[in-house]
Enzyme design. Structure first.
Site, PDB file in Angstrom:
ATOM      1  N   LYS A  10       0.809  -1.219   0.000  1.00  0.00           N
ATOM      2  CA  LYS A  10       0.000   0.000   0.000  1.00  0.00           C
ATOM      3  C   LYS A  10       0.845   1.273   0.000  1.00  0.00           C
ATOM      4  CE  LYS A  10      -1.504  -2.594   3.061  1.00  0.00           C
ATOM      5  NZ  LYS A  10      -1.939  -3.279   4.268  1.00  0.00           N
ATOM      6  N   LYS A  22      -5.715   2.728   2.223  1.00  0.00           N
ATOM      7  CA  LYS A  22      -6.598   2.115   1.223  1.00  0.00           C
ATOM      8  C   LYS A  22      -7.614   3.124   0.692  1.00  0.00           C
ATOM      9  CE  LYS A  22      -5.887  -2.475   3.193  1.00  0.00           C
ATOM     10  NZ  LYS A  22      -6.281  -3.400   4.259  1.00  0.00           N
TER      11      LYS A  22
HETATM   12  N1  HSE Z   1      -3.552  -5.924   7.946  1.00  0.00           N
HETATM   13  C1  HSE Z   1      -4.405  -5.861   6.818  1.00  0.00           C
HETATM   14  C2  HSE Z   1      -5.813  -6.268   7.266  1.00  0.00           C
HETATM   15  C3  HSE Z   1      -3.888  -6.768   5.744  1.00  0.00           C
HETATM   16  O1  HSE Z   1      -5.982  -6.721   8.400  1.00  0.00           O
HETATM   17  O2  HSE Z   1      -6.744  -6.100   6.495  1.00  0.00           O
HETATM   18  C4  HSE Z   1      -4.365  -6.473   4.374  1.00  0.00           C
HETATM   19  O3  HSE Z   1      -4.061  -5.169   3.954  1.00  0.00           O
END
Ligand code: HSE
Length: 347
Positions: free
Chosen positions: A128, A227
């Site tokens: 990301k 995100k």
């Molecule tokens: N740590 C992230 C989650 C992994 O728990 O969604 C995926 O980006």
């Protein structure tokens, strides 16, 4: 028959997952996808590096123990991670970049992507950091060099989101989205509904491999913020930086809050969203929200992710599926390679 030569940058769970898929499915892919994949190099800061232009045995790589410098035990391997040599000089057509996400400056992954793109290699990545923090620059570098930069796995792992919205919803006029974009926090909230403590639930999510290296990024919303920036810039033509997105997490939600919500049929969820305002500006935020049972995201439980796109043509379109996991994220890399084969494939 096309054979892609790939260098794996980072050999943790995700690229190991891709190597496993290659070991198990390369022959089948020749018939079903029209190409096969040969691993010509691997580099990892803990395991070391190896280059073999004739190709490495994917099954043997998967079976290697996670021991410091283990690549040094293979013929032609070394205990040191010669990242730049593997990226620039292994004879690869593309790299699969799956090192850890650095939410501060996206490094060293961003440099790995730059080296590959400026050397004329396609890049597929699940990371990301480079996209949220340096996306426009890397996309431009890819265009200038006539190669692809694909990152489906950066949001919701292999569940189709970025390409789905970019391609299948092109023309549907996406005005915004809201989603459960972090598996760890949704898992924690779901387990707390069963009475488990916050700390115990986070520890379980770590054991199950959902959590980031530092789970604070999951529970304080920082992972979702990256995100949201990626999706907003991709789908709403926004130019958001991480600092433009107001962000809070779930660590302040108590077992009592959750029990009280359940009693009225509601659920606490960590929601990332972005919307186009009437004046054309984009408003994005991350925070815990109490959703009524009627909300399309209220029933999404455990590590599952979901996102609802608000479109002019179709109203809300919701997709749900895994948002993390080794093979699930490795599949995203495969879907990127398939996309590259479709657009840049050698005939
Ligand atoms: N740590 C992230 C989650 C992994 O728990 O969604 C995926 O980006």
């Amino acid at each position: 028959m096309t054979e892609y030569k790939i260098a794996l940058v980072g050999f943790g769970g995700v690229n190991r997952g891709l190597a496993q898929l290659i070991a198990e499915r390369n022959t089948e892919w020749k018939a079903t996808l029209g190409f096969s994949i040969k691993i010509v190099g691997v580099t990892d800061r803990f395991l070391g590096s190896i280059v073999a232009k004739e190709g490495l045995d994917a099954g043997q790589l998967v079976a290697l123990p996670v021991e410091k410098g283990v690549f040094g035990q293979l013929p032609g391997g070394t205990a040191e991670a010669f990242n730049e040599t593997v990226i620039r000089h292994s004879g690869a057509d593309m790299i699969s970049e799956a090192t850890f996400t650095n939410p501060v400056d996206g490094e060293p992954a961003t440099s790995f992507c730059r080296w590959a793109l400026e050397s004329g290699l396609h890049v597929v990545t699940t990371n990301k950091g480079p996209i949220a923090l340096h996306g426009p620059e890397l996309k431009q570098l890819a265009r200038r060099n006539g190669v692809a930069f694909e990152y489906e796995g950066s949001v919701m792992s292999g569940t189709p989101v970025i390409r789905l919205a970019r391609q299948a919803l092109a023309g549907a006029d996406v005005q915004g989205f809201e989603g459960i974009l972090n598996g760890t926090s949704n898992y924690v909230l779901t387990r707390m509904k069963d009475g488990m403590s916050f700390d115990e639930a986070v520890a379980q999510a770590q054991q199950l491999g959902y959590a980031e290296a530092d789970p604070t990024a999951d529970v304080e919303g920082h992972d979702v913020r990256l995100k949201v920036v990626i999706l907003a810039n991709e789908l709403l033509n926004a130019r958001l930086n991480v600092s433009d997105v107001a962000c809070s997490g779930i660590s302040g939600i108590s077992l009592e809050d959750i029990a009280q919500a359940s009693a009225s049929g509601a659920s606490w969820k960590l929601i990332g969203s972005a919307y186009r305002e009437i004046d054309g500006s984009i408003k994005a935020r991350v925070g815990a929200r109490l959703l009524p049972a009627s909300h399309s995201l209220s029933g999404i439980s455990g590590a599952t992710n979901a996102v609802s796109f608000n479109t002019t043509m179709l109203g809300d379109v919701t997709v749900s599926g895994p948002g993390a996991g080794r093979i699930e994220t490795a599949f995203a890399l495969l879907s990127d390679i398939i996309a590259i084969h479709t657009t840049h494939g050698k005939q």
